[in-house]
Design a protein around this motif. Structure first.
Motif, short mmCIF file in Angstrom:
data_model
loop_
_atom_site.label_atom_id
_atom_site.label_comp_id
_atom_site.label_asym_id
_atom_site.label_seq_id
_atom_site.Cartn_x
_atom_site.Cartn_y
_atom_site.Cartn_z
N ALA A 78 -2.86 -9.96 -2.04
CA ALA A 78 -2.96 -10.10 -3.50
C ALA A 78 -2.92 -11.57 -3.90
O ALA A 78 -3.66 -12.01 -4.80
CB ALA A 78 -1.81 -9.34 -4.17
N ALA A 79 -2.08 -12.37 -3.23
CA ALA A 79 -2.00 -13.80 -3.53
C ALA A 79 -3.33 -14.49 -3.25
O ALA A 79 -3.79 -15.35 -4.02
CB ALA A 79 -0.87 -14.44 -2.73
N LEU A 112 -9.75 -9.15 5.13
CA LEU A 112 -8.55 -8.70 4.43
C LEU A 112 -8.81 -7.44 3.61
O LEU A 112 -7.91 -6.61 3.41
CB LEU A 112 -8.01 -9.81 3.53
N LEU A 113 -10.04 -7.28 3.12
CA LEU A 113 -10.39 -6.08 2.36
C LEU A 113 -10.25 -4.84 3.24
O LEU A 113 -9.87 -3.76 2.76
CB LEU A 113 -11.82 -6.19 1.82
N TRP A 120 -3.96 1.44 1.68
CA TRP A 120 -4.30 1.63 0.28
C TRP A 120 -3.06 1.77 -0.61
O TRP A 120 -3.00 1.21 -1.70
CB TRP A 120 -5.19 2.86 0.18
N ASP A 121 -2.08 2.52 -0.16
CA ASP A 121 -0.92 2.83 -1.00
C ASP A 121 0.25 1.86 -0.80
O ASP A 121 1.30 2.04 -1.40
CB ASP A 121 -0.43 4.25 -0.72
N ALA A 122 0.09 0.88 0.07
CA ALA A 122 1.19 -0.05 0.33
C ALA A 122 1.42 -0.95 -0.88
O ALA A 122 0.51 -1.18 -1.69
CB ALA A 122 0.88 -0.90 1.56
N GLY A 125 0.34 -2.27 -4.53
CA GLY A 125 -0.42 -1.21 -5.17
C GLY A 125 -1.90 -1.24 -4.82
O GLY A 125 -2.39 -2.13 -4.10
N ARG A 126 -2.61 -0.25 -5.35
CA ARG A 126 -4.03 -0.11 -5.03
C ARG A 126 -4.88 -1.16 -5.74
O ARG A 126 -6.02 -1.41 -5.32
CB ARG A 126 -4.50 1.28 -5.44
N TRP A 127 -4.35 -1.76 -6.79
CA TRP A 127 -5.13 -2.73 -7.55
C TRP A 127 -5.53 -3.94 -6.71
O TRP A 127 -6.49 -4.65 -7.05
CB TRP A 127 -4.35 -3.21 -8.78
#
Length: 402
Positions: A78-79, A112-113, A120-122, A125-127
């Protein structure tokens, strides 16, 4: 003692994966260096632009997160996605005409994708997957495909690559989910089997208490000695019950679903196996007879032999001889071993690979059941050929914390 070949194969596979990751990281670093130095005729290399160095830092962050990524570290993904979006926004504000630095960053974020889809659920979050996908698309449209006529074709290639990565990540996620569901089903079945076995184990100890009480009424034994014997039998019954209840309550308790057995039934098990066409022999040490082994341990030993013979039938090609030995071992224990002279299927699938990866649910449950009573399991290829499944078990089950 040399390390089992299965363990060596597992270490070799892990080494190959590390070398593959090292190679990918090296390629990404080379691409990044080439981006910083390459330029068209009459232009300065990007390394002379402060914005290129900002983009270089973001690329290095993406490569580093990929290099050190482990499941559960999705916040770092996410970062990277947020940092990439910010840098792309800065690039758009300055409206650079020249091609920006971002190819290595785009490739690293594509890798990374894959992790973002698989996990997915880690948290967080999914966002994360959606933000990362947007960052990848914007890199192509804003920072890379800046030349006339390159935006449509370049963006289409990025989208196709993203769809491939998403599909592969979804496949890996479905395989992970299927494995967890299958193991959970086996564990539920084992807990039901343990509930049935609890009656047999506790009844064994309670019967002993009744016999001691009856003997104390008709003999001239010291009452304190009789009460001490009854107390010992009662504590053994409580320990057995607590052990079973603990295994029933544990979410990660695994095992097979074979019926309860004991040492006396192992010979019958081997005889039935031999009648199916394979020369199977059995030896049980005489000193283990007559109640020298706790019922839980005897049932576990029976389970070891049953699971090992099942694996011989499934996975040992051309096995002509099977040797089953249940012998006393050092440290007030016993060792159960099943050896065969068969050959593994092509690719070692089903024997060495199952032993090292845990994909064989029978071995997963067997190992956890053995460890629950304080024992150890090993499954390995024999130097002279064939396969060996062996377990060391204590004669009394491991004590249970009250």
């Amino acid at each position: 003692m040399n390390a089992p070949k299965a363990a060596m194969s597992g270490r070799f596979n892990r080494l190959l994966m590390r070398l593959l990751k090292f190679g990918l990281v090296s390629v990404l670093l080379v691409i990044l260096l080439a981006e910083m130095l390459s330029h068209n005729s009459g232009e300065k290399p990007p390394m002379f632009s402060w914005l290129a160095w900002v983009q270089w830092a973001t690329s290095m962050l993406a490569i580093a997160v990929y290099a050190w990524y482990r499941p559960g570290r999705k916040r770092w993904i996410a970062a990277v996605a947020v940092a990439s979006l910010v840098v792309t926004g800065i690039d758009a504000v300055y409206d650079q005409v020249v091609r920006g630095v971002g190819t290595a960053e785009l490739l690293a974020m594509g890798l990374l994708l894959l992790f973002a889809i698989r996990h997915w659920d880690a948290a967080p979050g999914r966002w994360v997957a959606f933000v990362l996908g947007a960052a990848i698309l914007l890199i192509g449209g804003v920072r890379l495909f800046t030349y006339e006529g390159s935006d449509v074709g370049g963006t289409a290639m990025v989208v196709m690559a993203m769809l491939s990565v998403i599909g592969f990540g979804a496949y890996l996620r479905s395989m992970d989910k299927l494995r967890r569901e299958t193991q959970e089903e086996v564990r539920r079945a084992e807990r039901l089997e343990l509930a049935r076995e609890m009656h047999d184990f506790v009844a064994h100890h309670v019967t002993g208490m009744v016999v001691l009480a009856q003997a104390g009424q008709v003999t001239d034994t010291d009452p304190r000695k009789a009460f001490a014997d009854i107390e010992e039998a009662g504590l053994a019954a409580l320990a057995s019950m607590r052990r079973m209840v603990r295994m029933l309550r544990a979410d990660d308790t695994g095992g097979g679903v074979n019926p309860l057995g004991d040492l006396s039934q192992i010979e019958d098990l081997v005889d039935r196996f031999s009648r199916e066409g394979t020369d199977a022999t059995c030896f049980i040490s005489p000193e283990l007879a007559g109640g020298a082994v706790a019922p839980e341990i005897a049932a576990t030993a029976h389970r070891v032999v049953r699971e090992a013979l099942t694996n011989v039938r499934k996975h040992a090609r051309g096995a002509t001889r099977v040797r089953v030995v249940v012998a006393a071992a050092s440290g007030q224990g016993l060792e159960v071993s099943v050896r065969d002279d068969g050959r593994a299927p092509r690719g070692r699938f089903g024997r060495e690979s199952l032993a090292q990866s845990g994909a064989g649910l029978g071995l997963v449950g067997l190992r956890e059941r053995i460890e629950a009573v304080g024992g150890q399991l090993r499954a390995q290829e024999r130097p002279e050929g064939g396969w060996e499944t062996a377990a060391w078990l204590p004669r009394e089950a491991a004590p249970v914390e009250v």
